[in-house]
Design a protein around this motif. Structure first.
Motif, PDB file in Angstrom:
ATOM      1  N   GLY A  67       2.630   8.974  -7.253  1.00  9.72           N
ATOM      2  CA  GLY A  67       3.156  10.328  -7.333  1.00  9.72           C
ATOM      3  C   GLY A  67       3.207  11.060  -6.014  1.00  9.72           C
ATOM      4  N   LEU A  68       2.706  10.424  -4.949  1.00 10.51           N
ATOM      5  CA  LEU A  68       2.763  11.063  -3.641  1.00 10.51           C
ATOM      6  C   LEU A  68       4.194  11.013  -3.099  1.00 10.51           C
ATOM      7  N   ALA A  69       4.605  12.080  -2.435  1.00 11.41           N
ATOM      8  CA  ALA A  69       5.884  12.052  -1.732  1.00 11.41           C
ATOM      9  C   ALA A  69       5.752  11.112  -0.535  1.00 11.41           C
ATOM     10  N   TRP A  70       6.883  10.828   0.110  1.00 11.13           N
ATOM     11  CA  TRP A  70       6.845   9.837   1.183  1.00 11.13           C
ATOM     12  C   TRP A  70       6.023  10.303   2.385  1.00 11.13           C
ATOM     13  N   VAL A  71       6.094  11.584   2.729  1.00 13.38           N
ATOM     14  CA  VAL A  71       5.325  12.061   3.885  1.00 13.38           C
ATOM     15  C   VAL A  71       3.819  11.942   3.635  1.00 13.38           C
ATOM     16  N   PRO A  72       3.286  12.449   2.504  1.00 10.91           N
ATOM     17  CA  PRO A  72       1.858  12.232   2.239  1.00 10.91           C
ATOM     18  C   PRO A  72       1.490  10.748   2.125  1.00 10.91           C
ATOM     19  N   LEU A  85       0.830  -1.200   0.000  1.00 11.75           N
ATOM     20  CA  LEU A  85       0.000   0.000   0.000  1.00 11.75           C
ATOM     21  C   LEU A  85       0.865   1.252   0.000  1.00 11.75           C
ATOM     22  N   LEU A  86       1.871   1.282   0.869  1.00 10.78           N
ATOM     23  CA  LEU A  86       2.753   2.442   0.951  1.00 10.78           C
ATOM     24  C   LEU A  86       3.504   2.660  -0.360  1.00 10.78           C
ATOM     25  N   LEU A 117       0.944  -2.092  14.947  1.00  9.54           N
ATOM     26  CA  LEU A 117       2.284  -2.613  15.238  1.00  9.54           C
ATOM     27  C   LEU A 117       3.017  -2.941  13.938  1.00  9.54           C
ATOM     28  N   ALA A 118       2.272  -3.485  12.971  1.00  8.80           N
ATOM     29  CA  ALA A 118       2.891  -3.808  11.677  1.00  8.80           C
ATOM     30  C   ALA A 118       3.352  -2.547  10.960  1.00  8.80           C
ATOM     31  N   LEU A 119       2.556  -1.480  11.026  1.00 10.41           N
ATOM     32  CA  LEU A 119       2.953  -0.225  10.389  1.00 10.41           C
ATOM     33  C   LEU A 119       4.207   0.336  11.041  1.00 10.41           C
ATOM     34  N   TYR A 120       4.231   0.353  12.347  1.00  4.89           N
ATOM     35  CA  TYR A 120       5.405   0.873  13.051  1.00  4.89           C
ATOM     36  C   TYR A 120       6.632   0.013  12.771  1.00  4.89           C
ATOM     37  N   HIS A 121       6.418  -1.297  12.671  1.00  6.67           N
ATOM     38  CA  HIS A 121       7.525  -2.213  12.353  1.00  6.67           C
ATOM     39  C   HIS A 121       8.043  -1.937  10.939  1.00  6.67           C
ATOM     40  N   ALA A 129      -1.361   8.973   4.252  1.00 12.87           N
ATOM     41  CA  ALA A 129      -2.454   8.258   3.583  1.00 12.87           C
ATOM     42  C   ALA A 129      -2.615   6.846   4.142  1.00 12.87           C
ATOM     43  N   VAL A 130      -1.518   6.176   4.449  1.00 10.30           N
ATOM     44  CA  VAL A 130      -1.606   4.836   5.033  1.00 10.30           C
ATOM     45  C   VAL A 130      -2.297   4.896   6.394  1.00 10.30           C
ATOM     46  N   VAL A 131      -1.956   5.898   7.192  1.00  7.40           N
ATOM     47  CA  VAL A 131      -2.612   6.071   8.490  1.00  7.40           C
ATOM     48  C   VAL A 131      -4.113   6.291   8.308  1.00  7.40           C
ATOM     49  N   VAL A 132      -4.484   7.107   7.320  1.00 10.96           N
ATOM     50  CA  VAL A 132      -5.904   7.368   7.052  1.00 10.96           C
ATOM     51  C   VAL A 132      -6.619   6.074   6.653  1.00 10.96           C
ATOM     52  N   VAL A 133      -5.977   5.259   5.821  1.00 10.02           N
ATOM     53  CA  VAL A 133      -6.581   3.986   5.416  1.00 10.02           C
ATOM     54  C   VAL A 133      -6.819   3.092   6.632  1.00 10.02           C
ATOM     55  N   LEU A 134      -5.825   3.002   7.511  1.00 10.04           N
ATOM     56  CA  LEU A 134      -5.986   2.171   8.709  1.00 10.04           C
ATOM     57  C   LEU A 134      -7.097   2.711   9.595  1.00 10.04           C
TER      58      LEU A 134
END
Length: 247
Positions: free
Chosen positions: A25-30, A17-18, A112-116, A34-39
């Motif tokens: 075309g998204l930079a890494w910060v957006p 997903l990331l 936890l998976a995202l932080y990992h 976006a991944v946080v929003v999806v979760l």
């Protein structure tokens, strides 16, 4: 370092997903935001379930108060058992489930998976489902000139400003959210004094903990913290207004 129950079962989908968001075309910060929003969107049904449970408990409060008043002078074991049985009956009649709070633990493995995953990327490790090209690209990503992989309090003024700014933003949003949530869910009249003090001090203690931990995680993870805290603050604001409109 690999975590058996996270890698690759949960880490790989998040990595895909990331990487997919970044490829769009998204930079890494957006992309991280976006991944946080999806979760958070995936967690929304569980949040709504918890809101319904809180409202059910609020509706049962008068009956529980009357029950406590009726048994206020009965301290023998038999009376206490009957009180607990009647309390469970009252809660069930209002739709309160004993496992209602446990559902909030279901998304924990995803976070936890995202932080990992983010920690692996920041360390330059090839995480499950991530190519070496993505790792190299992530290593070169910055926020206000500070590498997303950077961590700690040591660095130039820009580094310190970014880390401190993200940490304080996350801490303040979390503090305000927890205070609003506590105000919207008052404790029972017979709650122990220790529980009341815990409810009062927990937001401040959590905020201090966030700032203290900020120096031990990469800037990329701090971005996730801020995004998550911002979502929770917005969500709590919506819930508070909805509750006020209903009442």
């Amino acid at each position: 370092m690999s975590v058996p129950f996270l890698d690759p079962a949960l880490t790989t989908p998040l990595a895909r997903l990331l990487e997919g968001l970044h490829d769009l075309g998204l930079a890494w910060v957006p992309s991280l935001v976006a991944v946080v929003v999806v979760l958070r969107l995936l967690q929304l049904p569980l949040t709504l379930h918890q809101v319904r449970q809180q409202r059910a408990r609020a509706a049962a409060r008068d009956d529980l108060r009357a029950l406590a008043h009726r048994y206020r002078r009965r301290s023998d074991p038999a009376s206490q058992r009957r009180r607990l049985e009647e309390q469970r009956t009252v809660l069930r009649s209002h739709g309160v489930r004993s496992w209602g709070c446990l559902v909030l633990l279901l998304p924990v493995p995803l976070w936890l998976a995202l932080y990992h995953l983010v920690s692996q990327l920041a360390a330059g490790s090839v995480a499950a489902g991530v190519s070496t090209a993505v790792v190299a690209s992530f290593a070169g990503a910055t926020l206000a000139g500070v590498p997303l992989a950077a961590r700690g309090w040591s660095g130039d003024l820009t580094h310190l400003a970014v880390v401190l700014g993200l940490a304080l933003t996350s801490a303040m949003l979390g503090f305000l959210t927890q205070r609003a949530a506590a105000a919207g869910t008052p404790l029972a009249d017979d709650a122990p004094a220790a529980v009341l003090h815990l409810q009062q001090w927990l937001p401040a203690v959590s905020a201090v903990g966030v700032v203290a931990a900020a120096g031990a995680v990469p800037v990329a993870l701090l971005v996730c913290w801020v995004a998550n805290a911002a979502w929770q603050a917005l969500q709590q604001g919506v819930l508070t207004r909805a509750s006020a409109a209903i009442s």
